[in-house]
Structure formats: structure tokens, C-alpha cells
Scaffold this motif. Structure first.
Motif, PDB file in Angstrom:
ATOM      1  N   GLN A 161      23.044  60.977  51.860  1.00 39.98           N
ATOM      2  CA  GLN A 161      21.907  61.774  52.454  1.00 39.98           C
ATOM      3  C   GLN A 161      21.584  60.820  53.563  1.00 39.98           C
ATOM      4  N   LEU A 162      21.365  59.744  53.236  1.00 43.85           N
ATOM      5  CA  LEU A 162      20.758  58.766  54.309  1.00 43.85           C
ATOM      6  C   LEU A 162      22.018  58.775  55.472  1.00 43.85           C
ATOM      7  N   ALA A 163      22.984  58.723  55.150  1.00 47.71           N
ATOM      8  CA  ALA A 163      24.075  58.593  56.283  1.00 47.71           C
ATOM      9  C   ALA A 163      23.936  59.857  57.033  1.00 47.71           C
ATOM     10  N   ARG A 164      23.631  61.147  56.414  1.00 50.69           N
ATOM     11  CA  ARG A 164      23.372  62.484  57.321  1.00 50.69           C
ATOM     12  C   ARG A 164      22.198  62.343  58.054  1.00 50.69           C
ATOM     13  N   LEU A 165      21.200  61.616  57.454  1.00 48.62           N
ATOM     14  CA  LEU A 165      20.045  61.821  58.204  1.00 48.62           C
ATOM     15  C   LEU A 165      20.182  60.490  59.417  1.00 48.62           C
ATOM     16  N   GLY A 166      20.790  59.529  59.124  1.00 52.06           N
ATOM     17  CA  GLY A 166      21.027  58.615  60.247  1.00 52.06           C
ATOM     18  C   GLY A 166      21.871  59.282  61.314  1.00 52.06           C
ATOM     19  N   GLN A 167      22.972  60.027  61.080  1.00 53.09           N
ATOM     20  CA  GLN A 167      23.686  60.515  61.967  1.00 53.09           C
ATOM     21  C   GLN A 167      22.859  61.644  62.913  1.00 53.09           C
ATOM     22  N   MET A 168      21.988  62.489  61.997  1.00 53.12           N
ATOM     23  CA  MET A 168      21.168  63.398  62.705  1.00 53.12           C
ATOM     24  C   MET A 168      20.173  62.660  63.711  1.00 53.12           C
ATOM     25  N   PHE A 169      19.603  61.652  63.539  1.00 52.66           N
ATOM     26  CA  PHE A 169      18.676  61.010  64.516  1.00 52.66           C
ATOM     27  C   PHE A 169      19.630  60.567  65.671  1.00 52.66           C
ATOM     28  N   GLY A 170      20.663  60.058  65.303  1.00 54.63           N
ATOM     29  CA  GLY A 170      21.528  59.280  66.119  1.00 54.63           C
ATOM     30  C   GLY A 170      21.946  60.402  67.296  1.00 54.63           C
ATOM     31  N   ARG A 171      22.235  61.534  66.754  1.00 60.68           N
ATOM     32  CA  ARG A 171      22.726  62.514  67.676  1.00 60.68           C
ATOM     33  C   ARG A 171      21.462  63.277  68.461  1.00 60.68           C
ATOM     34  N   ILE A 172      20.457  63.188  67.898  1.00 62.89           N
ATOM     35  CA  ILE A 172      19.157  63.799  68.515  1.00 62.89           C
ATOM     36  C   ILE A 172      18.661  62.571  69.736  1.00 62.89           C
ATOM     37  N   ALA A 173      19.037  61.243  69.526  1.00 63.63           N
ATOM     38  CA  ALA A 173      18.972  60.614  70.545  1.00 63.63           C
ATOM     39  C   ALA A 173      19.780  60.523  71.677  1.00 63.63           C
ATOM     40  N   GLY A 174      21.079  60.897  71.357  1.00 65.63           N
ATOM     41  CA  GLY A 174      22.201  60.897  72.306  1.00 65.63           C
ATOM     42  C   GLY A 174      21.658  62.225  73.130  1.00 65.63           C
ATOM     43  N   GLU A 175      21.309  63.347  72.734  1.00 64.43           N
ATOM     44  CA  GLU A 175      21.255  64.219  73.398  1.00 64.43           C
ATOM     45  C   GLU A 175      19.730  64.012  74.238  1.00 64.43           C
ATOM     46  N   VAL A 176      18.735  63.446  73.722  1.00 61.42           N
ATOM     47  CA  VAL A 176      17.794  63.094  74.660  1.00 61.42           C
ATOM     48  C   VAL A 176      18.101  62.412  75.905  1.00 61.42           C
ATOM     49  N   SER A 177      19.118  61.399  75.608  1.00 65.21           N
ATOM     50  CA  SER A 177      19.161  60.464  76.784  1.00 65.21           C
ATOM     51  C   SER A 177      20.396  61.006  77.859  1.00 65.21           C
ATOM     52  N   TYR A 178      21.218  61.900  77.099  1.00 68.60           N
ATOM     53  CA  TYR A 178      22.130  62.410  77.910  1.00 68.60           C
ATOM     54  C   TYR A 178      21.790  63.618  78.645  1.00 68.60           C
ATOM     55  N   SER A 179      21.308  64.825  78.170  1.00 69.97           N
ATOM     56  CA  SER A 179      20.830  65.774  78.783  1.00 69.97           C
ATOM     57  C   SER A 179      19.514  66.158  78.958  1.00 69.97           C
TER      58      SER A 179
END
Lengths: 174, 359
Positions: free
Chosen positions: A31-49
């Protein structure tokens, strides 16, 4: 003979409890891994698009559901959708994520960290916003790594204690 | 004087619009399902601009959305609703009054909460827009902002913080508004390059939106043609996730949130438009892109902030457009008693062709 069979059952029962504890530990790491991935993907979208948070959550939720994570995916999708319909981020995030984490095995401070996410979504530029969201991903990853490092040792100890406890209890009952 | 009942029957959307496509607004029964949906959409557009906890206060404004032109929010000042018939002030319960004295003053933290909400809790996503002094909200609503400007290292505007004022401009779809102008927009079977000029708040964008729809769907003069729209501020199309929320016709392609000059080039290269429409021409790059589009054989429909046709014909910045007589129709718009008019229609030489056409 029956007494010995009883002892085996007691020992098996306590070993089963130990296994359950080990599995819970594994689930928490996942679950920690999933939440980490989730925040990582949000950060990616914030900076990319530089997409707004509602759109990011809705799309991410859909993707997670497609990859089989219906629980977190559905939660994110619902938050994104209701945000788009005029809801407030802080209230929605607290309500939906609390419900998602209600039965989770995360520690209280980990849950509090996840729930505090909306407080950091107010940077006026994408660079700083990305850094802020990445900090969440980093915190989740650190918790996950710490849990993973201790996992094998703790599992061994749990199994040993449970098995020994079971045998001892069985012997006392004999 | 109270105004919580809302008006609706006299809106321009009830008119016939001259398209060759059956239109839901042509129906005689003004309370049919489509109209009700339009009304609900319009009300929601206003209501959803505000955080849930404030919505009750904006109920009357949302009900009167068809008359609503602007909502002026200023920290520590009463909220002003600019309606078709002048200024109104909402009280604590959302009732509209003429008297500013009874109106509560907007707190700074309320204004901050509204800004956050309008940005979708994603200020970073509005960084570019805020730098230019506005935020595009859902449904084609453009929100002008003023506050403390943060300057970049070269003296350029980096962002605006401590927002002190908001101007929420409520967009309207006035289907059929351009119907009476259509004969002036064509020369034979060709759509003229047309420039709509007016001071702010005189309906340039609304009229351009309707012209786009009429050109795209086809009208009494010509069948429909492909129209490319470069909607830099998401105001013309009200795009959400790339799909226009306003009716821009069935042959319209929209490049949303794209700088005009880049967008025109992109459309020309990839979408082969018969006409290109852009809102609020500005810098030299825009002018160059317009010239390029016209040289490519594409008709251009555009708007420009100015208070007279002369301001356009004499201004140095537009000399290149005038030399080549790019715009074959220059239409000056004005407003009188809450109604919009094409005050003057001029040709490329500046000769007056017609005036005083209601739209």
C-alpha cells in the motif's frame, strides 16, 4: 495421542496468526508503494502537462482501475469527478481518502501524512508544486523501504514467537 | 428592490438564427427540455464558480445569469453584479439590492478561497494565465485578476500574488446575433476577412462565436465550411478537456489554450481550415500570423480592442494589415440601453458601408 494432535492444532493456529501478521506487513508495504507511485505520477503530471488536480486525479484513477487497483483508483476518480463538479479539495480528499484508508494497515502518522496532501497544493508555479508533491512520494518511499528492510527480520521473529508460543501453550494444556 | 425571481424570456437565444441546421432554440415552446438544460447549464456555470460553502449567497445571481454580464469581487468591498440593467449588490442571503450600503463586504480570505476554487485548487496550472492577468474557469468563464505583481529577473511579470480583485466575465451564447450581419460578411461566395472592433463589454466575443457557428454550420448564403479556432483564453469555445462547451458549429476545430500566432500556423499546416477565427488580436506575432493565413487563402475572423474604426485604421501597429487591406470588413460594435449594435460596417478602405444594425 489426541493430546499430541491437540498440541499440533494449537501450534498450527498460532503459526497461522503469525503468517497473517506477516501478510499484513506485506500488504502495508504494497500500500505504501501504491501511494508512493500515486504521488509520483501526480508530480509527473504537474510538471509535464500542468494539468489541474481534478483532471489528474480522474485520469490517474481511471488508469489505476484499469490496472486492477479498484479501491484507490475508484477513490481518486471520485475525488476528481466531484472536484470538477465544484467540490472542495480539502473536504473531498479527507472524506474519501479516510474511507479508503479506514481498513488499511498504515500507521496513524502515515495516514495523517496522506490526508495532509491538499494543504500543499497551493503553489503558484509548477516547479515548486512538483517538488511539494514529490516530497509526499519520497516520504512514502522512505516508509516503504524502511518497512521492507525490517520485513524479513520481523517476519522471522513473528513466526518464531508465534510457533514457540503455540507449542508452549500446547504443552501447558497437555 | 429585490431581484431574486430572475428573468429569462427575452434572451437573444430565442431568435431564429439563419443556419441550415435545425436548432433547438428555434422551437416555439421556450420551456422545452433543451432550453431548460441551457438554463441549468448557465446557472451551474455561475454557481460552480464559488466554493460550496458560499453558494447560497450566489443563488440569485445564478438564477439571473442571462442578464448577468460581470461579477466584480474586491477585497473589503461589496460585491457588484453588473446586470443588463445596471449594478446590483447581493446581501448576506443572496438577495439582490440596488443599495450598496446594505451589502456585506467581501473578506480577503473569502476572496482567496474563491481564487483557489476557480483555479481548481491548482494555482500552478493557471501560472501562465495569471501572468497575463486572468484565469480561465470552466464553461468559458474568464476571470480577470488584479493584485500584487511578482516581477521576474528581466522586469517581466512572473505572477500575481495577494489577489485583491476579481472580474468574473459571464459568457453568453447569443445564437442568431450575427444573422443580420451575414450579408455584409460575404462577397459573392467568399467569406470576407472580418475584424470586429469595440471597447470591452460590447459583445465582440459573443458575436464572433455566433459568426463562427453560422459559417461552420452553413447559412442562407453558403454551405458550411471548416473553421479553425485558436482560443488562447478558452473564452470563445469554453473548452473542457479539448471539447467546446459552446456551440461553434459542426465543422469547427478548436485549438484550446494555444497562443494565437502558433495556433494559426498549426491549424494551417494540419487542419486545412476554410476560415480561421481568433479573439483579441494583439502583438506583432499575431499580425504576422494573420498575414500568413490570408496569403494561404484562408479567411480570417478576428476581434480587436479599440473604441473606433479609426483607431484601427490609423494605428502604426496595424500598418501591415492596412497596407495589404487584409480586413475587408471592419465592424465597430457598440452598446445602447443594454442592446448591442454594429455601429459601423466599413470595408478595407475604411469606407462606411452600413451602420446601426442590431445584433
Amino acid at each position: 495421542m489426541l493430546k499430541w494432535i491437540g498440541l499440533c492444532f494449537v501450534a498450527a493456529g498460532t503459526a497461522g496468526t503469525g503468517m497473517r501478521i506477516c501478510l499484513d506487513r506485506k500488504a502495508r508495504i504494497a500500500q505504501l508503494a501504491r501511494l508512493g507511485q500515486m504521488f509520483g505520477r501526480i508530480a509527473g503530471e504537474v510538471s509535464y502537462s500542468r494539468t489541474g488536480i481534478s483532471e489528474i486525479l480522474e485520469e490517474l484513477g481511471e488508469k489505476m482501475k484499469r490496472s486492477g487497483d479498484f479501491s484507490l483508483g475508484g477513490t481518486l476518480e471520485a475525488i476528481g469527478r466531484e472536484l470538477r463538479n465544484g467540490g472542495g479539495l480539502t473536504e473531498l480528499w479527507r472524506e474519501k481518502m479516510s474511507a479508503y484508508m479506514e481498513r488499511s494497515l498504515l500507521r496513524r502518522e502515515e495516514k495523517e501524512l496522506v490526508l495532509s496532501f491538499p494543504e500543499t497544493v497551493d503553489f503558484p508555479d509548477a516547479q515548486r508544486q512538483r517538488t511539494a508533491v514529490e516530497a509526499f512520494a519520497g516520504a512514502m518511499d522512505r516508509e516503504k523501504e524502511a518497512a521492507r528492510k525490517k520485513e524479513a527480520e520481523e517476519n522471522r521473529m513473528t513466526m518464531a514467537v508465534c510457533l514457540a508460543g503455540g507449542i508452549l501453550a500446547g504443552l501447558l494444556l497437555l | 428592490m429585490d431581484r431574486t425571481d430572475g428573468k429569462d424570456g427575452t434572451d437573444r437565444t430565442d431568435r431564429k438564427d439563419g443556419t441550415d441546421r435545425p436548432d433547438r432554440t428555434d422551437r416555439k415552446d421556450g420551456t422545452d427540455r433543451a432550453d431548460r438544460r441551457d438554463r441549468t447549464d448557465g446557472m451551474d456555470r455561475i454557481r460552480l464558480l464559488f466554493p460550496e460553502s458560499f453558494r447560497e449567497r450566489w443563488k440569485a445571481a445564478a438564477i439571473s445569469w442571462q442578464d448577468l454580464r460581470e461579477i466584480r469581487l474586491r477585497a473589503r468591498q461589496p460585491v457588484i453584479l453588473l446586470m443588463r440593467d445596471g449594478e446590483w449588490y447581493p446581501d448576506e442571503k443572496g438577495r439582490l439590492n440596488r443599495d450598496a450600503g446594505n451589502a456585506p463586504r467581501l473578506q480577503k480570505k473569502e476572496l482567496d478561497a474563491i481564487v483557489k476554487h476557480i483555479c481548481g485548487y491548482s494555482l500552478y496550472a493557471c501560472e501562465e494565465e495569471m501572468r497575463r492577468g486572468y484565469i480561465s474557469a470552466a464553461g468559458g468563464v474568464r476571470v480577470g485578476i488584479a493584485g500584487e505583481v511578482i516581477l521576474g529577473p528581466e522586469g517581466t511579470v512572473r505572477n500575481i500574488r495577494h489577489v485583491g480583485s476579481l472580474n468574473i466575465r459571464v459568457p453568453h451564447e447569443a445564437k442568431g446575433a450575427a444573422g443580420q450581419l451575414l450579408p455584409w460578411l460575404y462577397e459573392g461566395s467568399r467569406l470576407c476577412n472580418t475584424l470586429l472592433i469595440s471597447p470591452p463589454g460590447c459583445g465582440k466575443t459573443t458575436l464572433l462565436r455566433d459568426i463562427i457557428r453560422l459559417v461552420s454550420d452553413g447559412n442562407a448564403r453558403l454551405p458550411g465550411q471548416t473553421v479553425g479556432v485558436v482560443d488562447e483564453r478558452s473564452e470563445l469555445s469554453g473548452c473542457f478537456q479539448g471539447i467546446p462547451e459552446f456551440d461553434l458549429g459542426s465543422r469547427t476545430d478548436v485549438l484550446d489554450a494555444c497562443p494565437k500566432a502558433y495556433g494559426m500556423m498549426m491549424l494551417l499546416r494540419s487542419m486545412s481550415p476554410g476560415a480561421i477565427a481568433v479573439d483579441e488580436l494583439g502583438g506583432a506575432e499575431d499580425i504576422r500570423a494573420v498575414l500568413y493565413a490570408v496569403h494561404c487563402g484562408c479567411s480570417v475572423l478576428a476581434t480587436l480592442h479599440a473604441d473606433s474604426c479609426e483607431a484601427f485604421f490609423r494605428k502604426e501597429a496595424y500598418a501591415a494589415l492596412q497596407q495589404e487591406k487584409v480586413f475587408e470588413r471592419v465592424i465597430l460594435l457598440g452598446k445602447k440601453d443594454g442592446h448591442f449594435f454594429a455601429v459601423q460596417i466599413r470595408n478595407g478602405d475604411g469606407r462606411l458601408l452600413e451602420g446601426g444594425i442590431p445584433c
